[in-house]
Design an enzyme around this catalytic site. Structure first.
Site, PDB file in Angstrom:
ATOM      1  N   LYS A  12       0.827  -1.309  -0.100  1.00 51.65           N
ATOM      2  CA  LYS A  12      -0.049   0.004  -0.067  1.00 51.65           C
ATOM      3  C   LYS A  12       0.900   1.228   0.029  1.00 51.65           C
ATOM      4  O   LYS A  12       2.101   1.138   0.354  1.00 51.65           O
ATOM      5  CB  LYS A  12      -1.035  -0.082   1.217  1.00 51.65           C
ATOM      6  CG  LYS A  12      -2.088  -1.144   1.128  1.00 51.65           C
ATOM      7  CD  LYS A  12      -2.800  -1.006   2.477  1.00 51.65           C
ATOM      8  CE  LYS A  12      -4.152  -2.138   2.412  1.00 51.65           C
ATOM      9  NZ  LYS A  12      -5.079  -1.945   3.449  1.00 51.65           N
ATOM     10  N   GLU A 129      -9.598 -10.510  -7.899  1.00 53.83           N
ATOM     11  CA  GLU A 129      -8.628  -9.447  -7.468  1.00 53.83           C
ATOM     12  C   GLU A 129      -7.635  -9.546  -8.453  1.00 53.83           C
ATOM     13  O   GLU A 129      -7.008  -8.353  -8.913  1.00 53.83           O
ATOM     14  CB  GLU A 129      -8.261  -9.374  -6.113  1.00 53.83           C
ATOM     15  CG  GLU A 129      -9.361  -8.809  -5.238  1.00 53.83           C
ATOM     16  CD  GLU A 129      -8.840  -8.936  -3.664  1.00 53.83           C
ATOM     17  OE1 GLU A 129      -7.790  -9.207  -3.310  1.00 53.83           O
ATOM     18  OE2 GLU A 129      -9.760  -8.552  -2.816  1.00 53.83           O
TER      19      GLU A 129
HETATM   20  N1  UDP Z   1      -9.879   0.002   7.414  1.00 51.60           N
HETATM   21  C1  UDP Z   1      -9.739   1.023   8.032  1.00 51.60           C
HETATM   22  N2  UDP Z   1     -10.423   1.213   9.017  1.00 51.60           N
HETATM   23  C2  UDP Z   1     -11.320   0.136   9.718  1.00 51.60           C
HETATM   24  C3  UDP Z   1     -10.945  -1.318   8.973  1.00 51.60           C
HETATM   25  C4  UDP Z   1     -10.291  -1.339   7.849  1.00 51.60           C
HETATM   26  O1  UDP Z   1      -9.116   2.010   7.699  1.00 51.60           O
HETATM   27  O2  UDP Z   1     -11.849   0.243  10.985  1.00 51.60           O
HETATM   28  C5  UDP Z   1      -9.003  -0.346   6.066  1.00 51.60           C
HETATM   29  C6  UDP Z   1      -7.700  -1.247   6.455  1.00 51.60           C
HETATM   30  O3  UDP Z   1      -6.978  -0.407   5.449  1.00 51.60           O
HETATM   31  C7  UDP Z   1      -8.000  -2.546   5.966  1.00 51.60           C
HETATM   32  C8  UDP Z   1      -9.014  -2.091   4.454  1.00 51.60           C
HETATM   33  O4  UDP Z   1      -9.879  -1.038   5.030  1.00 51.60           O
HETATM   34  O5  UDP Z   1      -6.801  -3.174   5.365  1.00 51.60           O
HETATM   35  C9  UDP Z   1     -10.186  -3.343   4.344  1.00 51.60           C
HETATM   36  O6  UDP Z   1     -10.681  -3.748   5.571  1.00 51.60           O
HETATM   37  P1  UDP Z   1     -10.552  -5.371   5.909  1.00 51.60           P
HETATM   38  O7  UDP Z   1     -11.695  -5.524   6.849  1.00 51.60           O
HETATM   39  O8  UDP Z   1     -10.901  -5.838   4.674  1.00 51.60           O
HETATM   40  O9  UDP Z   1      -9.285  -5.691   6.388  1.00 51.60           O
HETATM   41  P2  UDP Z   1      -7.927  -6.664   5.792  1.00 51.60           P
HETATM   42  O10 UDP Z   1      -8.677  -7.654   4.851  1.00 51.60           O
HETATM   43  O11 UDP Z   1      -7.271  -5.723   4.806  1.00 51.60           O
HETATM   44  O12 UDP Z   1      -7.464  -7.154   6.805  1.00 51.60           O
END
Ligand code: UDP
Ligand code: MG
Length: 136
Positions: A12, A129
């Site tokens: 990222k 993806e």
């Molecule tokens: N994210 C955020 N705030 C939150 C939860 C998630 O900014 O409270 C962002 C974070 O960058 C995360 C992305 O949204 O990686 C996607 O969320 P997901 O729950 O899918 O988490 P991941 O699969 O990336 O662990």
């Protein structure tokens, strides 16, 4: 029985900005992943919205899409046995403060939003993806 899979990984903007992408790629290689394809790109806000559309009802959606489109990212196809699960393990919890020692988000993540890496969460989503970034 071999269970070789592919998954999509994104380094990222926070990590690319700090020049951590080569180091993070080495973590994947050291953990048995083959990097089958990779590119450094910058995506638009609308591409980020499409990529993260499963999160469109979440309060953090708009900020998340602003963030992912804010600077260069490195997208990669990773391959190994059980790639989806193994990559999620290597990444650690979404919130770096909750991620286990040795995981990428623990080592490199700054905050829950600037958590350095994305990884597909299922084989089905990995296919979607990978197509999103690499289908010509
Ligand atoms: N994210 C955020 N705030 C939150 C939860 C998630 O900014 O409270 C962002 C974070 O960058 C995360 C992305 O949204 O990686 C996607 O969320 P997901 O729950 O899918 O988490 P991941 O699969 O990336 O662990
Ligand atoms: Mg996710």
């Amino acid at each position: 029985m071999s269970n070789v899979e592919q998954t999509l990984s994104i380094i990222k903007p926070d990590a690319v900005e700090r020049n951590l992408h080569e180091q993070i790629k080495n973590n994947f290689i050291e953990n048995g992943f083959d990097i089958k394809n990779e590119k450094k790109i910058k995506i638009s806000k609308s591409e980020a919205e499409e990529f993260y559309k499963v999160h469109q009802s979440k309060p953090f959606y708009d900020e998340l899409c602003n963030y992912l489109s804010s600077g260069p990212i490195v997208v990669m196809i990773l391959e190994r046995e059980n790639a989806v699960t193994e990559n999620r393990k290597l990444m650690g919890a979404t919130d770096p403060t909750k991620a286990e020692e040795g995981t990428l988000r623990k080592k490199y993540g700054i905050s829950i939003d600037k958590n350095s890496v994305h990884g597909s969460d299922s084989i089905e989503n990995a296919k979607i993806e990978i197509d999103f970034f690499f289908k010509s």
